[in-house]
Motif scaffolding. Structure first.
Motif, PDB file in Angstrom:
ATOM      1  N   HIS A   1       0.852  -1.192   0.000  1.00  0.00           N
ATOM      2  CA  HIS A   1       0.000   0.000   0.000  1.00  0.00           C
ATOM      3  C   HIS A   1       0.886   1.239   0.000  1.00  0.00           C
ATOM      4  N   LEU A   2       0.652   2.107  -0.955  1.00  0.00           N
ATOM      5  CA  LEU A   2       1.482   3.303  -1.074  1.00  0.00           C
ATOM      6  C   LEU A   2       0.822   4.485  -0.382  1.00  0.00           C
ATOM      7  N   PRO A   3       1.643   5.496  -0.029  1.00  0.00           N
ATOM      8  CA  PRO A   3       1.097   6.649   0.694  1.00  0.00           C
ATOM      9  C   PRO A   3      -0.029   7.365  -0.069  1.00  0.00           C
ATOM     10  N   ASP A   4      -0.041   7.261  -1.406  1.00  0.00           N
ATOM     11  CA  ASP A   4      -1.088   7.954  -2.175  1.00  0.00           C
ATOM     12  C   ASP A   4      -2.386   7.151  -2.246  1.00  0.00           C
ATOM     13  N   GLY A   5      -2.433   6.015  -1.564  1.00  0.00           N
ATOM     14  CA  GLY A   5      -3.671   5.242  -1.530  1.00  0.00           C
ATOM     15  C   GLY A   5      -3.715   4.128  -2.568  1.00  0.00           C
ATOM     16  N   SER A   6      -2.767   4.122  -3.506  1.00  0.00           N
ATOM     17  CA  SER A   6      -2.749   3.043  -4.498  1.00  0.00           C
ATOM     18  C   SER A   6      -2.095   1.806  -3.881  1.00  0.00           C
ATOM     19  N   PHE A   7      -2.295   0.679  -4.525  1.00  0.00           N
ATOM     20  CA  PHE A   7      -1.643  -0.529  -4.010  1.00  0.00           C
ATOM     21  C   PHE A   7      -1.338  -1.498  -5.150  1.00  0.00           C
ATOM     22  N   SER A   8      -0.407  -2.401  -4.893  1.00  0.00           N
ATOM     23  CA  SER A   8      -0.063  -3.449  -5.849  1.00  0.00           C
ATOM     24  C   SER A   8       0.005  -4.762  -5.094  1.00  0.00           C
ATOM     25  N   ARG A   9      -0.468  -5.809  -5.759  1.00  0.00           N
ATOM     26  CA  ARG A   9      -0.445  -7.132  -5.125  1.00  0.00           C
ATOM     27  C   ARG A   9       0.402  -8.061  -5.997  1.00  0.00           C
ATOM     28  N   VAL A  10       1.375  -8.707  -5.393  1.00  0.00           N
ATOM     29  CA  VAL A  10       2.224  -9.616  -6.170  1.00  0.00           C
ATOM     30  C   VAL A  10       2.419 -10.930  -5.419  1.00  0.00           C
ATOM     31  N   GLU A  11       2.818 -11.950  -6.172  1.00  0.00           N
ATOM     32  CA  GLU A  11       3.164 -13.227  -5.559  1.00  0.00           C
ATOM     33  C   GLU A  11       4.647 -13.202  -5.241  1.00  0.00           C
ATOM     34  N   VAL A  12       4.979 -13.746  -4.094  1.00  0.00           N
ATOM     35  CA  VAL A  12       6.362 -13.694  -3.623  1.00  0.00           C
ATOM     36  C   VAL A  12       6.845 -15.115  -3.364  1.00  0.00           C
ATOM     37  N   ASN A  13       8.028 -15.423  -3.863  1.00  0.00           N
ATOM     38  CA  ASN A  13       8.592 -16.753  -3.612  1.00  0.00           C
ATOM     39  C   ASN A  13       8.944 -16.904  -2.149  1.00  0.00           C
TER      40      ASN A  13
ATOM     41  N   LEU B   1      12.566  -8.602   5.818  1.00  0.00           N
ATOM     42  CA  LEU B   1      11.317  -9.354   5.970  1.00  0.00           C
ATOM     43  C   LEU B   1      11.291 -10.471   4.929  1.00  0.00           C
ATOM     44  N   ILE B   2      11.731 -11.638   5.344  1.00  0.00           N
ATOM     45  CA  ILE B   2      11.793 -12.777   4.434  1.00  0.00           C
ATOM     46  C   ILE B   2      10.478 -13.546   4.529  1.00  0.00           C
ATOM     47  N   VAL B   3       9.866 -13.731   3.371  1.00  0.00           N
ATOM     48  CA  VAL B   3       8.564 -14.399   3.340  1.00  0.00           C
ATOM     49  C   VAL B   3       8.772 -15.911   3.442  1.00  0.00           C
ATOM     50  N   GLY B   4       8.097 -16.504   4.384  1.00  0.00           N
ATOM     51  CA  GLY B   4       8.223 -17.948   4.588  1.00  0.00           C
ATOM     52  C   GLY B   4       7.006 -18.691   4.074  1.00  0.00           C
ATOM     53  N   ASP B   5       6.413 -19.481   4.922  1.00  0.00           N
ATOM     54  CA  ASP B   5       5.314 -20.346   4.501  1.00  0.00           C
ATOM     55  C   ASP B   5       3.940 -19.723   4.687  1.00  0.00           C
ATOM     56  N   ALA B   6       3.877 -18.419   4.793  1.00  0.00           N
ATOM     57  CA  ALA B   6       2.596 -17.771   5.063  1.00  0.00           C
ATOM     58  C   ALA B   6       1.567 -18.176   4.022  1.00  0.00           C
ATOM     59  N   ASP B   7       0.409 -18.644   4.485  1.00  0.00           N
ATOM     60  CA  ASP B   7      -0.608 -18.991   3.505  1.00  0.00           C
ATOM     61  C   ASP B   7      -1.714 -17.941   3.517  1.00  0.00           C
ATOM     62  N   ARG B   8      -1.430 -16.814   4.108  1.00  0.00           N
ATOM     63  CA  ARG B   8      -2.393 -15.723   4.033  1.00  0.00           C
ATOM     64  C   ARG B   8      -1.712 -14.513   3.395  1.00  0.00           C
ATOM     65  N   GLU B   9      -2.533 -13.641   2.915  1.00  0.00           N
ATOM     66  CA  GLU B   9      -1.982 -12.478   2.254  1.00  0.00           C
ATOM     67  C   GLU B   9      -1.355 -11.535   3.292  1.00  0.00           C
ATOM     68  N   ILE B  10      -0.217 -10.961   2.930  1.00  0.00           N
ATOM     69  CA  ILE B  10       0.473 -10.038   3.834  1.00  0.00           C
ATOM     70  C   ILE B  10       0.315  -8.627   3.277  1.00  0.00           C
ATOM     71  N   HIS B  11      -0.070  -7.710   4.131  1.00  0.00           N
ATOM     72  CA  HIS B  11      -0.192  -6.315   3.703  1.00  0.00           C
ATOM     73  C   HIS B  11       0.894  -5.487   4.373  1.00  0.00           C
ATOM     74  N   VAL B  12       1.578  -4.682   3.592  1.00  0.00           N
ATOM     75  CA  VAL B  12       2.531  -3.734   4.181  1.00  0.00           C
ATOM     76  C   VAL B  12       2.197  -2.343   3.662  1.00  0.00           C
ATOM     77  N   ARG B  13       2.492  -1.358   4.482  1.00  0.00           N
ATOM     78  CA  ARG B  13       2.356   0.028   4.041  1.00  0.00           C
ATOM     79  C   ARG B  13       3.757   0.553   3.763  1.00  0.00           C
ATOM     80  N   VAL B  14       3.965   1.029   2.564  1.00  0.00           N
ATOM     81  CA  VAL B  14       5.275   1.566   2.190  1.00  0.00           C
ATOM     82  C   VAL B  14       5.382   2.978   2.756  1.00  0.00           C
TER      83      VAL B  14
END
Ligand code: FES
Length: 105
Positions: free
Chosen positions: A7-19, A88-101
Motif C-alpha cells: 500500500h502506497l502513501p497515495d492510496g494506491s496498491f499493488s499485489r504480487v506473488e512472492v517466492n 522481511l523474508i517471506v516464509g510459509d505464510a498462507d495468508r496475504e500479507i499487507h505492508v504500508r510503504v
C-alpha cells in the motif's frame, strides 16, 4: 505462493506473488513497484526500504536484528510498526500479507 500487497502513501496498491525465501523488498524491486528504493541492495544499511508492518504478521517474520532496530530509530516517520523490508523474508505464510510503504519524499 504467498501474496503481498504493497500500500502506497497515495492510496494506491499493488499485489504480487512472492517466492518463499524472498524478501518483501526484493519482490517489490523485481516487479518494478514504486515506493521501495533499496539503495543498499538489501544489506540492512540504507533504510530506503522502510515499510510499516501490522503486528498481526509478527508470527510470520523474524524479530528485527539490532542493526535493523538502530537504523529504524533514526528514520523520519518511524513508528512501532516500522520494519526494513529487505529483512522481511517471506516464509510459509498462507495468508496475504499487507505492508504500508513509508513515504520517502
Ligand atoms: S535495502 Fe537497504 S536497508 Fe533494506
Amino acid at each position: 505462493m504467498p501474496r503481498v500487497t504493497y500500500h502506497l502513501p497515495d492510496g494506491s496498491f499493488s499485489r504480487v506473488e512472492v517466492n518463499r525465501g524472498q524478501s518483501i523488498m526484493s519482490a517489490s524491486i523485481e516487479n518494478n513497484l514504486p515506493g521501495i528504493v533499496a539503495e543498499c541492495g538489501g544489506s540492512c544499511a540504507c533504510a530506503t526500504c522502510h515499510v510499516y508492518l501490522s503486528p498481526e504478521y509478527g508470527d510470520i517474520f523474524a524479530e528485527p536484528t539490532e542493526e535493523e532496530v538502530d537504523l529504524i530509530e533514526y528514520l523520519e516517520g518511524s513508528t512501532g510498526e516500522s520494519r526494513l523490508s529487505c529483512q522481511l523474508i517471506v516464509g510459509d505464510a498462507d495468508r496475504e500479507i499487507h505492508v504500508r510503504v513509508a513515504d520517502s519524499r
